[in-house]
Motif scaffolding. Structure first.
Motif, PDB file in Angstrom:
ATOM      1  N   VAL A 123      70.371  55.554 166.660  1.00  6.78           N
ATOM      2  CA  VAL A 123      70.306  54.589 165.585  1.00  6.78           C
ATOM      3  C   VAL A 123      68.871  54.397 165.397  1.00  6.78           C
ATOM      4  CG1 VAL A 123      71.011  52.523 164.503  1.00  6.78           C
ATOM      5  CG2 VAL A 123      72.680  53.759 166.040  1.00  6.78           C
ATOM      6  N   SER A 124      68.561  54.199 164.313  1.00  7.55           N
ATOM      7  CA  SER A 124      67.128  53.503 163.924  1.00  7.55           C
ATOM      8  C   SER A 124      67.384  52.841 162.467  1.00  7.55           C
ATOM      9  CB  SER A 124      65.971  54.527 163.748  1.00  7.55           C
ATOM     10  OG  SER A 124      66.435  55.701 162.674  1.00  7.55           O
ATOM     11  N   LEU A 125      66.326  51.946 162.173  1.00  9.03           N
ATOM     12  CA  LEU A 125      66.371  51.210 161.117  1.00  9.03           C
ATOM     13  C   LEU A 125      65.168  51.593 160.168  1.00  9.03           C
ATOM     14  CD1 LEU A 125      66.539  47.456 162.422  1.00  9.03           C
ATOM     15  CD2 LEU A 125      68.263  48.748 161.381  1.00  9.03           C
ATOM     16  N   ALA A 126      65.381  51.721 158.864  1.00  7.80           N
ATOM     17  CA  ALA A 126      64.486  52.193 157.948  1.00  7.80           C
ATOM     18  C   ALA A 126      64.091  51.076 157.056  1.00  7.80           C
ATOM     19  CB  ALA A 126      64.873  53.552 157.494  1.00  7.80           C
ATOM     20  N   PHE A 127      63.014  51.082 156.490  1.00  3.13           N
ATOM     21  CA  PHE A 127      62.775  49.933 155.419  1.00  3.13           C
ATOM     22  C   PHE A 127      62.377  50.773 154.257  1.00  3.13           C
ATOM     23  CE2 PHE A 127      60.029  46.573 153.526  1.00  3.13           C
ATOM     24  CZ  PHE A 127      61.099  45.548 153.497  1.00  3.13           C
ATOM     25  N   TYR A 128      62.993  50.703 153.161  1.00  7.24           N
ATOM     26  CA  TYR A 128      62.555  51.441 151.979  1.00  7.24           C
ATOM     27  C   TYR A 128      63.747  50.660 150.900  1.00  7.24           C
ATOM     28  CZ  TYR A 128      66.404  54.668 152.709  1.00  7.24           C
ATOM     29  OH  TYR A 128      67.628  55.113 153.147  1.00  7.24           O
ATOM     30  N   VAL A 129      63.336  51.055 149.604  1.00  6.55           N
ATOM     31  CA  VAL A 129      63.815  50.420 148.496  1.00  6.55           C
ATOM     32  C   VAL A 129      64.922  51.177 147.843  1.00  6.55           C
ATOM     33  CG1 VAL A 129      63.635  49.305 146.206  1.00  6.55           C
ATOM     34  CG2 VAL A 129      61.740  48.873 147.853  1.00  6.55           C
ATOM     35  N   THR A 130      66.139  50.995 147.814  1.00  9.35           N
ATOM     36  CA  THR A 130      67.174  51.353 147.039  1.00  9.35           C
ATOM     37  C   THR A 130      67.839  50.254 146.193  1.00  9.35           C
ATOM     38  OG1 THR A 130      69.195  51.019 148.702  1.00  9.35           O
ATOM     39  CG2 THR A 130      67.714  53.090 148.986  1.00  9.35           C
ATOM     40  N   ASN A 131      68.636  51.073 145.253  1.00 14.80           N
ATOM     41  CA  ASN A 131      69.820  49.952 144.446  1.00 14.80           C
ATOM     42  C   ASN A 131      70.803  49.775 145.260  1.00 14.80           C
ATOM     43  OD1 ASN A 131      70.399  52.740 144.011  1.00 14.80           O
ATOM     44  ND2 ASN A 131      72.001  52.004 142.561  1.00 14.80           N
ATOM     45  N   PHE A 132      71.655  48.898 145.049  1.00 14.48           N
ATOM     46  CA  PHE A 132      72.854  48.673 146.004  1.00 14.48           C
ATOM     47  C   PHE A 132      74.278  49.059 145.172  1.00 14.48           C
ATOM     48  CE2 PHE A 132      76.377  46.000 147.009  1.00 14.48           C
ATOM     49  CZ  PHE A 132      76.662  46.371 148.391  1.00 14.48           C
ATOM     50  N   ALA A 133      75.073  49.493 146.232  1.00 21.59           N
ATOM     51  CA  ALA A 133      76.609  49.950 145.722  1.00 21.59           C
ATOM     52  C   ALA A 133      77.365  50.114 146.711  1.00 21.59           C
ATOM     53  CB  ALA A 133      76.565  51.207 144.720  1.00 21.59           C
ATOM     54  N   LEU A 134      78.540  49.802 146.814  1.00 20.75           N
ATOM     55  CA  LEU A 134      79.455  49.841 148.162  1.00 20.75           C
ATOM     56  C   LEU A 134      79.754  51.238 148.282  1.00 20.75           C
ATOM     57  CD1 LEU A 134      82.138  47.084 147.648  1.00 20.75           C
ATOM     58  CD2 LEU A 134      80.259  47.033 149.091  1.00 20.75           C
ATOM     59  N   GLY A 206      83.080  61.002 137.129  1.00 18.79           N
ATOM     60  CA  GLY A 206      84.016  61.783 137.911  1.00 18.79           C
ATOM     61  C   GLY A 206      83.517  62.039 139.456  1.00 18.79           C
ATOM     62  N   THR A 207      82.892  61.012 139.937  1.00 20.14           N
ATOM     63  CA  THR A 207      82.510  61.165 141.341  1.00 20.14           C
ATOM     64  C   THR A 207      83.482  60.270 142.200  1.00 20.14           C
ATOM     65  OG1 THR A 207      80.984  59.139 140.771  1.00 20.14           O
ATOM     66  CG2 THR A 207      79.893  61.368 140.816  1.00 20.14           C
ATOM     67  N   MET A 208      84.535  59.934 141.542  1.00 14.33           N
ATOM     68  CA  MET A 208      85.434  58.878 142.422  1.00 14.33           C
ATOM     69  C   MET A 208      86.712  59.190 141.986  1.00 14.33           C
ATOM     70  SD  MET A 208      85.264  54.844 143.037  1.00 14.33           S
ATOM     71  CE  MET A 208      83.739  54.907 143.729  1.00 14.33           C
ATOM     72  N   THR A 209      87.934  59.202 142.775  1.00 13.01           N
ATOM     73  CA  THR A 209      89.218  59.452 142.039  1.00 13.01           C
ATOM     74  C   THR A 209      89.741  58.294 141.753  1.00 13.01           C
ATOM     75  OG1 THR A 209      90.138  59.276 144.288  1.00 13.01           O
ATOM     76  CG2 THR A 209      89.683  61.606 143.513  1.00 13.01           C
ATOM     77  N   LEU A 210      90.882  58.214 140.963  1.00 13.04           N
ATOM     78  CA  LEU A 210      91.442  57.079 140.712  1.00 13.04           C
ATOM     79  C   LEU A 210      91.726  56.052 141.924  1.00 13.04           C
ATOM     80  CD1 LEU A 210      92.204  55.307 138.171  1.00 13.04           C
ATOM     81  CD2 LEU A 210      94.516  56.431 138.087  1.00 13.04           C
ATOM     82  N   ALA A 211      92.501  56.875 142.810  1.00 13.10           N
ATOM     83  CA  ALA A 211      92.910  55.905 144.006  1.00 13.10           C
ATOM     84  C   ALA A 211      92.039  55.283 144.731  1.00 13.10           C
ATOM     85  CB  ALA A 211      93.449  56.945 145.061  1.00 13.10           C
ATOM     86  N   VAL A 212      90.697  56.066 144.807  1.00  6.62           N
ATOM     87  CA  VAL A 212      89.446  55.491 145.644  1.00  6.62           C
ATOM     88  C   VAL A 212      89.071  54.281 144.749  1.00  6.62           C
ATOM     89  CG1 VAL A 212      87.337  56.007 146.593  1.00  6.62           C
ATOM     90  CG2 VAL A 212      89.113  57.470 146.690  1.00  6.62           C
ATOM     91  N   ALA A 213      88.926  54.693 143.601  1.00 10.46           N
ATOM     92  CA  ALA A 213      88.276  53.574 142.496  1.00 10.46           C
ATOM     93  C   ALA A 213      89.187  52.390 142.600  1.00 10.46           C
ATOM     94  CB  ALA A 213      88.401  54.133 141.031  1.00 10.46           C
ATOM     95  N   ALA A 214      90.421  52.397 142.908  1.00 11.46           N
ATOM     96  CA  ALA A 214      91.336  51.457 142.989  1.00 11.46           C
ATOM     97  C   ALA A 214      90.811  50.405 144.367  1.00 11.46           C
ATOM     98  CB  ALA A 214      92.955  51.695 142.870  1.00 11.46           C
ATOM     99  N   VAL A 215      90.831  51.140 145.151  1.00  6.85           N
ATOM    100  CA  VAL A 215      90.267  50.650 146.421  1.00  6.85           C
ATOM    101  C   VAL A 215      89.191  49.910 146.399  1.00  6.85           C
ATOM    102  CG1 VAL A 215      89.695  50.770 149.147  1.00  6.85           C
ATOM    103  CG2 VAL A 215      91.830  52.143 148.018  1.00  6.85           C
ATOM    104  N   MET A 216      88.106  50.637 145.888  1.00  7.92           N
ATOM    105  CA  MET A 216      86.926  49.931 145.782  1.00  7.92           C
ATOM    106  C   MET A 216      86.853  48.967 144.867  1.00  7.92           C
ATOM    107  SD  MET A 216      84.771  51.994 147.658  1.00  7.92           S
ATOM    108  CE  MET A 216      83.232  51.333 147.330  1.00  7.92           C
ATOM    109  N   ALA A 217      87.374  49.012 143.702  1.00 10.43           N
ATOM    110  CA  ALA A 217      87.480  47.896 142.874  1.00 10.43           C
ATOM    111  C   ALA A 217      88.334  46.555 143.628  1.00 10.43           C
ATOM    112  CB  ALA A 217      88.560  48.008 141.691  1.00 10.43           C
ATOM    113  N   LEU A 218      89.197  46.755 144.261  1.00 14.72           N
ATOM    114  CA  LEU A 218      89.597  45.466 145.253  1.00 14.72           C
ATOM    115  C   LEU A 218      88.512  45.090 146.021  1.00 14.72           C
ATOM    116  CD1 LEU A 218      92.028  43.648 145.919  1.00 14.72           C
ATOM    117  CD2 LEU A 218      92.814  45.618 147.829  1.00 14.72           C
ATOM    118  N   GLY A 219      87.835  46.146 146.905  1.00 15.25           N
ATOM    119  CA  GLY A 219      86.764  45.754 147.725  1.00 15.25           C
ATOM    120  C   GLY A 219      85.726  44.803 147.006  1.00 15.25           C
TER     121      GLY A 219
END
Length: 295
Positions: A123-134, A206-219
């Protein structure tokens, strides 16, 4: 601020939210500013600040009244009159917000690293800029002074827009006719719904199925809602937005810049890290609220 009945309050909140959300979806779906060097969607945040200004004028209110005041607790009916919570200094409230973010994320990063090492990973830590998404960052920018400054500026715009809209305007409007508790849950629910645009975008692509999307939405609803409840409670404790603003800024900034890297991927346990940090932060604030209530 103009006094409104329950029905008119809900109408104003719904209309304001809809006007802001439409621009947010347009930017995410079509403009996609997060795919540029900015690595964030700032157009909808700037639009939200403009809408907030217009809404305050329409309701005969101002930024001080909804929590941007630099003088103690005079402008919030929900704030306790005693000065037991860090005195009455907005600067102290801001430092408290930063301290919450630093302490809870330090613990959650530490736990994440321990879990990964227990799995036999390097494990290592890296410092660089990204946008955020679950579901993972969709764009990264090499670390540089301009990239860091853009990240800081984007996060400042973001917290002013979101704290001003949800913990400022919506909470302030709703607490008079509905009471603080219902108003706090209302703004927290709307704040969770506010973040579902990322899920909708992944479904469209199309990068997420409906089932996964439902879980992510709840998250998104649960995680964002937890923080919204916490920051709304901070408003109740302090009368101002500064604690929530500073923790919100730190949470976003650390998520954008500090990454846990192993040979098998980056930020593999990001969701667990965020959940732990959110739970710890909310628990601390609720304990302080309970303690102050007893005092």
């Amino acid at each position: 601020m103009t006094k409104l009945g329950k029905r008119h309050t809900l109408m104003v909140i719904a209309l304001t939210y809809l006007v802001c959300a439409i621009v947010k979806y347009i930017e995410f779906f079509f403009i996609q500013t997060e795919q540029t060097f900015i690595a964030d969607n700032v157009i909808c945040k700037l639009w939200t600040i403009l809408v907030l200004v217009l809404a305050l004028r329409a309701t005969k209110s101002n930024f001080d009244e909804i929590g941007f005041a630099f003088s103690s607790q005079k402008n919030r009916s929900t704030a306790k009159e005693s000065a037991g919570f860090l005195g009455r200094s907005p600067v102290r409230y801001g430092l408290f917000g930063f301290a919450l973010g630093i302490a809870t994320f330090a613990i959650s990063y530490f736990v994440e690293i321990l879990i990964l090492r227990a799995q036999g990973k390097s494990v290592s830590l890296a410092f660089y800029v990204t946008n955020f998404a679950l579901s993972g960052a969709t764009n990264s920018v090499a670390l540089s002074v301009p990239a860091l400054l853009i990240c800081i500026a984007g996060n400042i715009i973001n917290v002013v827009a979101e704290e001003g809209l949800f913990r400022g305007l919506f909470l302030h409007l709703a607490e008079k006719p509905f009471g603080f508790r219902k108003a706090n849950f209302l703004q927290a629910f709307l704040f969770g719904i506010w973040h579902l645009v990322s899920v909708a975008l992944e479904l469209r692509n199309g990068t997420m199925t409906l089932a996964v999307a439902a879980v992510m939405a709840l998250g998104y609803i649960v995680l964002a809602g937890m923080l919204a409840l916490e920051w709304g409670t901070c408003v109740s404790l302090t009368g101002v937005l500064w604690a929530g603003i500073c923790e919100h800024f730190f949470n976003n900034f650390i998520g954008n810049t500090l990454h846990v890297v192993t040979e098998s991927g980056t930020d593999e346990l990001q969701i667990a890290r965020i959940v732990l940090s959110n739970v710890l932060s909310l628990t601390i604030v609720l304990m302080l609220s309970k303690k102050k209530g007893k005092r």
